[in-house]
Design an enzyme around this catalytic site. Structure first.
Site, PDB file in Angstrom:
ATOM      1  CE  LYS A 190       3.465   3.858   1.803  1.00 38.09           C
ATOM      2  NZ  LYS A 190       2.548   3.383   2.866  1.00 38.09           N
TER       3      LYS A 190
ATOM      4  CB  SER B   4       3.372  -0.356   3.294  1.00 38.07           C
ATOM      5  OG  SER B   4       2.515   0.741   3.584  1.00 38.07           O
TER       6      SER B   4
ATOM      7  CB  SER C 258       1.604   1.355   6.523  1.00 43.83           C
ATOM      8  OG  SER C 258       1.396   0.037   6.100  1.00 43.83           O
TER       9      SER C 258
END
Lengths: 489, 98
Positions: free
Chosen positions: A80, A155, A179
């Site tokens: 990420k 997210s 997330s």
């Protein structure tokens, strides 16, 4: 051996590499080919580091040929983009960090590298991890591999979509209010959020420092345990990492949950949740009972206060953390004439709407006259939420419930209504406020073929328990083996 | 408790946060922040007398270590991402003209 290497789990790939069935270069090339084929539509990646990945894969193959071993030697993973990667652009999905190249790597990334990882690239995220759909990325939204008209969650939507679309064998994400778990649920993969402090946050770009935690997105529970084995543990560079011993998490995967007490909180089945989600989660709990667990009705009475507490605490911490984006030392600078005006314009132009909204909210909650009413009050109610769990874990070993009240929603459906979007996380946020651990495992599909996740919550440093239950559930079911057809691509 | 921010308050908070907002953003935030704060105000109903705050969850206090010098970033690395630099320093605009 499966015909498609990119479809393997990490543990299957490790076996294949060890047996000499294929090389890391072949495995990496299969992932890169899949990215080439599908990422034009899915858009899970902000950046694909193909050249570097192939060099790492060649190095891994050489090491293996020389008789070396390492826990993840030659395994292609995605990271990420809120995690710093030395020499590789790290943007946090924000325009304000476009072009930023970190001079060091996050500890979790460095540990994966030391364990032999091949890094495929950096995955898309809501800007600074603020969001539940990946639509808040400053670059482009990511699409759900099960239905490209829908969000992958967020997210860590890029990481979840990359794993679901077979672009990477597994990925790192981060979880501040859900997330990792919520996108895992919406994309039909496994998402583990470890306890606060279990994984070092060094090099994780800060959003809400008392809540942020690095987690994993994988195709099954065994892979989650394998990755946690590598990234967990104390780090002298993060004084909030726990100096507690790290067990071998794969040893917890016994398949036996007989006699385990699993709590079912009444507050996690609320009016307005999608009926298919409730049905799938209740069926999953019945399966756990069939496997010998004892199901115990419990209460977490302050559950409905978690969302309002979170939207005071997290923005307050964010408003302080994001003060560092000043256009002086790194990132975008508007180039205005005076120093103060340059701060205002750099931040006004560099941040997207959701980030500005949360900075504003946090600044207001911390400002003179409102601190006691909002921020301090929220911290007190946070104590009550934490106590709810402490009391529940006196009675039960693990808590089960849904991950998100709905399956993947349509792109654009909730962007105009922040509170509606925030409600996606009502079942995940309490876990972050209490600092405990949770995992999302696939447990079914709705009538439109969209995946549903079962959440298992454990006490502080109770990762072995939730991994054991999640693994036993996967031994008895095959939801986690289903893959999106990607036919429309 | 109903929370209704004014545009003046929103502009004041934006200045505290050093965010240049357009008039459209001020109008949108006035509406949205009021709605979010109004929603968050439900925690006021909770009795928290004698409840201590939880600013962090770790069972740790005062994490100490020896103060040992170690190499850090060199000058070139530290400046590598700077929008503007000169002679080994970050270059900034004049601060005291306002």
């Amino acid at each position: 051996m499966k015909s498609k290497l990119q479809a393997l789990t990490v543990h299957e790939a490790l076996q294949g590499l060890a047996a000499g069935d294929f090389t890391s270069v072949q495995l990496t090339e299969a992932c890169l080919a899949q990215i080439e084929a599908v990422d034009g539509q899915i858009r899970a990646f902000l950046q694909v580091t193909a050249e570097q990945a192939l060099a790492q894969a060649e190095a891994a193959d050489r090491r293996r040929a020389a008789g070396e071993t390492a826990p993840l030697l030659g395994i292609p993973l995605a990271i990420k983009d809120v995690l710093a990667t030395r020499g590789v652009e790290t943007t946090c999905g924000s325009r304000i960090l476009q072009g930023f190249v970190p001079p060091y790597s996050a500890t979790a990334v460095r540990r994966l590298e030391e364990a032999g990882m091949v890094m495929l690239g950096k995955t898309n995220t809501d800007e600074f991890a603020m969001g539940s759909s990946t639509e808040n990325s400053g670059y482009f939204p990511t699409r759900n591999p099960w239905d490209p008209e829908r969000v992958p969650g967020g997210s860590s939507g890029g990481s979840a979509a990359a794993v679901a679309a077979q672009e990477a064998l597994a990925a790192l994400g981060t979880d501040t209010g859900g997330s990792v778990r919520q996108p895992a649920s919406l994309c039909g993969v496994v998402g583990l959020k470890p306890s606060y402090g279990r994984v070092s946050r060094y090099g994780l770009v800060a959003y809400a420092s008392s809540l942020d935690q690095i987690g994993t997105l994988t195709r099954d529970v065994e892979d989650a345990a394998l990755l946690l084995n590598v990234i967990a543990g104390h780090d002298p560079l993060d004084s909030t990492s726990m100096p507690a011993p790290v067990p071998d998490y794969t040893a917890a995967l016994t398949g036996d949950i007989r006699g385990l007490r699993i709590g079912l909180p009444a507050e996690y089945f609320v009016e307005g949740m999608q009926p298919a989600v409730e049905a799938a989660v209740r069926a999953a709990v019945e399966e756990l009972a069939r496997l010998g667990a004892e199901i115990v009705p419990i209460h977490l009475p302050n559950t409905d206060k978690a969302l309002p507490v979170y939207y005071l605490v997290a923005p307050a911490e964010a408003s302080a953390n994001l003060a560092r984006y000043d256009g002086v030392r790194f990132g975008f600078s508007a180039g205005a004439e005076s120093m103060l005006e340059n701060f205002r314009q750099t931040r006004g132009q560099g941040f997207g709407p959701e980030v500005k909204r949360r900075i504003m909210l946090g600044t207001y909650a911390l400002s003179a006259g409102y601190y006691d009413a909002y921020y301090l009050k929220a911290q007190q109610v946070r104590t009550l939420i934490k106590r709810d769990f402490e009391e529940a874990f006196q009675q039960v070993d693990v808590i089960a419930g849904p991950v998100s009240p709905t399956t993947a929603f349509r792109i654009g459906e909730k962007v105009e209504n922040p509170i509606e979007m925030y409600l996606s996380d009502i079942f995940t946020i309490s876990v972050n406020l209490a600092g405990i651990c949770g995992i999302s495992v696939p447990c079914g599909f709705d009538e439109q073929g969209l995946p549903i996740g079962l959440q298992l919550i454990g006490p502080y440093l109770g990762e072995e328990r939730i991994l054991r239950v999640a693994h036993a559930y996967q031994q008895a079911t095959d939801w986690h083996t289903r893959r999106p057809a990607l036919a429309a691509l | 408790m109903s929370v209704q921010l004014t545009e003046t308050e929103v502009r004041h908070v934006a200045e505290l946060a050093k965010l240049r907002l357009s008039d459209e953003e001020v109008a949108a935030f006035t509406h949205q922040l009021s709605a979010i704060l109004d929603y968050a105000a439900q925690i006021q109903e909770v009795d928290t007398s004698a409840v201590p705050p939880t600013p962090y969850v770790l069972p740790l206090t005062n994490v100490m270590r020896d103060d040992e010098p170690a190499p850090g970033l060199d000058n070139a690395e530290a400046l590598a991402n700077a929008p503007d630099h000169d002679d080994g320093y970050f270059r900034v605009r004049a601060f005291f003209d306002e």
